[in-house]
Design a protein around this motif. Structure first.
Motif, PDB file in Angstrom:
ATOM      1  N   MET A   1       0.844  -1.196   0.000  1.00 48.27           N
ATOM      2  CA  MET A   1       0.000   0.000   0.000  1.00 48.27           C
ATOM      3  C   MET A   1       0.877   1.243   0.000  1.00 48.27           C
ATOM      4  SD  MET A   1      -2.857   1.208   2.822  1.00 48.27           S
ATOM      5  CE  MET A   1      -3.991  -0.119   2.473  1.00 48.27           C
ATOM      6  N   ASP A   2       0.627   2.151  -0.964  1.00 51.80           N
ATOM      7  CA  ASP A   2       1.447   3.356  -1.040  1.00 51.80           C
ATOM      8  C   ASP A   2       0.743   4.568  -0.456  1.00 51.80           C
ATOM      9  OD1 ASP A   2      -0.475   3.811  -2.939  1.00 51.80           O
ATOM     10  OD2 ASP A   2       0.912   4.291  -4.566  1.00 51.80           O
ATOM     11  N   PHE A   3      -0.459   4.340   0.147  1.00 48.07           N
ATOM     12  CA  PHE A   3      -1.198   5.421   0.788  1.00 48.07           C
ATOM     13  C   PHE A   3      -1.840   4.871   2.053  1.00 48.07           C
ATOM     14  CE2 PHE A   3      -4.433   8.682   1.421  1.00 48.07           C
ATOM     15  CZ  PHE A   3      -3.740   9.836   1.049  1.00 48.07           C
ATOM     16  N   ILE A 280      -0.918   7.316   9.125  1.00 46.75           N
ATOM     17  CA  ILE A 280      -0.038   8.473   9.269  1.00 46.75           C
ATOM     18  C   ILE A 280      -0.763   9.506  10.126  1.00 46.75           C
ATOM     19  CG2 ILE A 280      -0.787   9.861   7.272  1.00 46.75           C
ATOM     20  CD1 ILE A 280       2.250  10.271   6.664  1.00 46.75           C
ATOM     21  N   ASP A 281      -0.007  10.179  10.984  1.00 49.54           N
ATOM     22  CA  ASP A 281      -0.566  11.203  11.867  1.00 49.54           C
ATOM     23  C   ASP A 281       0.042  12.544  11.506  1.00 49.54           C
ATOM     24  OD1 ASP A 281      -1.830  12.342  14.326  1.00 49.54           O
ATOM     25  OD2 ASP A 281       0.270  12.555  14.916  1.00 49.54           O
ATOM     26  N   ILE A 282      -0.807  13.556  11.451  1.00 53.94           N
ATOM     27  CA  ILE A 282      -0.340  14.911  11.180  1.00 53.94           C
ATOM     28  C   ILE A 282      -0.556  15.749  12.431  1.00 53.94           C
ATOM     29  CG2 ILE A 282      -0.549  16.931   9.698  1.00 53.94           C
ATOM     30  CD1 ILE A 282      -1.800  15.019   7.589  1.00 53.94           C
ATOM     31  N   GLN A 283       0.505  16.331  12.933  1.00 60.74           N
ATOM     32  CA  GLN A 283       0.480  17.096  14.175  1.00 60.74           C
ATOM     33  C   GLN A 283       0.001  18.537  13.929  1.00 60.74           C
ATOM     34  OE1 GLN A 283       1.912  15.981  17.632  1.00 60.74           O
ATOM     35  NE2 GLN A 283       0.803  14.345  16.596  1.00 60.74           N
ATOM     36  N   GLY A 286       1.875  20.507  11.438  1.00 60.48           N
ATOM     37  CA  GLY A 286       2.054  19.912  10.120  1.00 60.48           C
ATOM     38  C   GLY A 286       3.043  18.770  10.063  1.00 60.48           C
ATOM     39  N   ASP A 287       3.810  18.536  11.138  1.00 64.55           N
ATOM     40  CA  ASP A 287       4.756  17.415  11.157  1.00 64.55           C
ATOM     41  C   ASP A 287       4.005  16.094  11.055  1.00 64.55           C
ATOM     42  OD1 ASP A 287       6.969  19.018  11.355  1.00 64.55           O
ATOM     43  OD2 ASP A 287       7.190  18.817  13.531  1.00 64.55           O
ATOM     44  N   ALA A 288       4.526  15.188  10.231  1.00 63.92           N
ATOM     45  CA  ALA A 288       3.891  13.884  10.031  1.00 63.92           C
ATOM     46  C   ALA A 288       4.709  12.792  10.698  1.00 63.92           C
ATOM     47  CB  ALA A 288       3.745  13.593   8.541  1.00 63.92           C
ATOM     48  N   SER A 306       3.138  16.163   0.043  1.00 65.85           N
ATOM     49  CA  SER A 306       1.837  15.500   0.070  1.00 65.85           C
ATOM     50  C   SER A 306       1.880  14.342   1.065  1.00 65.85           C
ATOM     51  CB  SER A 306       1.486  14.971  -1.320  1.00 65.85           C
ATOM     52  OG  SER A 306       2.363  13.903  -1.674  1.00 65.85           O
ATOM     53  N   ILE A 307       0.711  13.840   1.442  1.00 69.44           N
ATOM     54  CA  ILE A 307       0.636  12.680   2.329  1.00 69.44           C
ATOM     55  C   ILE A 307       1.323  11.482   1.674  1.00 69.44           C
ATOM     56  CG2 ILE A 307      -0.936  11.017   3.398  1.00 69.44           C
ATOM     57  CD1 ILE A 307      -2.930  13.338   3.736  1.00 69.44           C
TER      58      ILE A 307
END
Length: 341
Positions: A1-3, A280-283, A286-288, A306-307
């Motif tokens: 999975m790439d997303f 994935i978590d975005i703070q 904006g930090d992932a 991008s994500i």
């Protein structure tokens, strides 16, 4: 999975409560020495939502802090719903009454409500007198508005954190759910590990070029929970469930619960974290990262990438390679890894 299948939006670190067991605002008060990250503007979140909308089946989880303290929470929820993306939202419930009309109109797919016991215990754990009453008023307002429509409830689950401050009220939690007309309960043991475990984690992160702070909020030399007493209370809780569904988020056996509370150095439950493959978590700035509770390993920033780029960059690949061979010291006491399972 790439997303990623699950995209966590940690909208803000701001919170109106000071819960005793919390790793950010609790007794350890991590944010006392670590400044709050500035919240992202709505336009950045919308850009992320647009990208997610091109990947059918993805889920957005909305978190905080307290997400209803994010100033553009309603416009953001509205935008996500227009894109037909599944929304799960975690809240402490104190602002439900204020936003009841908008919540019922927008209808997030699921709202998880944090409650730590009967009224007296909950207020003590949360550090706010009248907190439970505010939640009840908010839930009742939403239920009242829902009854005027044709669709089912959007507040489906109570999340109860098993901590030394709350565990004695566990048997009464099904009664709390019935009082609020909520059909499910998830019970989650609070994270705790000794200083040596935290320092080992810090050493690894420092070697990778990061300055880890998150573990300090969960540092406890002992759990403060009597394992034998807890098992007795746990059995009483299950007997009292009746028409309330127990969500198997961290589906521990009695033996595993005993180990969790007795020895913080002993791994319990799932050994492997699947988040790097699925989440994935975005703070707030904006930090992932891959872990909502230990967000120290930064993949990059959503303002610049991008994500999909963040999920597939070299930092992400290196982290996945590491976890195929071994786990991080704090992973044995982390419940966030169950989000992707």
């Amino acid at each position: 999975m790439d997303f990623p299948k699950i995209i966590s939006f940690t909208l803000t670190y701001h919170c109106n409560l000071r819960c005793k067991m919390c790793g950010q605002w609790g007794q350890k008060w991590l944010f006392k020495s670590s400044p709050l990250k500035k919240d992202l503007p709505l336009e950045i979140w919308k850009k992320a939502v647009n990208e997610i909308s091109h990947h059918p089946g993805s889920i957005i989880t909305i978190r905080g802090g307290e997400p209803f303290l994010y100033k553009d929470i309603i416009p953001l929820l509205s935008f996500i719903k227009k894109k037909r993306i599944f929304i799960s939202l975690d809240t402490n419930g104190t602002l439900l009454k204020k936003y009841a009309r908008e919540i019922v109109k927008l209808r997030p797919d699921n709202i998880n409500l944090s409650i730590d016991g009967t009224e007296k215990i909950h207020d003590r754990v949360r550090g706010m007198k009248g907190c439970y009453r505010m939640i009840k008023q908010g839930v009742n307002e939403i239920k009242k508005r829902e009854e005027q429509g044709e669709k089912g409830s959007i507040i489906n689950t109570i999340c109860f954190v098993i901590s030394p401050h709350s565990y004695k009220s566990l048997p009464q939690m099904p009664d709390v759910a019935r009082e609020l007309k909520i059909t499910s309960i998830a019970i989650i043991p609070f994270y705790h590990f000794d200083k040596s475990t935290g320092q080992r984690y810090e050493k690894i992160m420092t070697k990778w070029g990061f300055k880890p702070e998150s573990w300090k909020g969960f540092h406890r030399e002992t759990s403060g929970v009597d394992p034998d007493e807890f098992i007795t209370l746990y059995k009483a809780f299950k007997k009292n469930l009746k028409n309330i569904r127990l969500i198997p988020f961290m589906n521990f056996s009695e033996k595993e619960y005993r180990s969790w509370f007795r020895d913080s150095r002993k791994p319990v439950g799932s050994k492997r974290c699947m988040n790097p493959d699925r989440l994935i978590d975005i703070q707030p700035n904006g930090d992932a990262n891959f872990c909502v509770d230990f967000p120290d390993y930064i993949l990059g920033n959503i303002k610049n990438n991008s994500i999909k780029e963040l999920f597939n960059n070299e930092k992400a690949k290196a982290f996945r390679r590491y976890l195929t061979k071994k786990s991080l010291p704090v992973c044995s006491r982390c419940g966030a890894k169950y989000m992707s399972q």
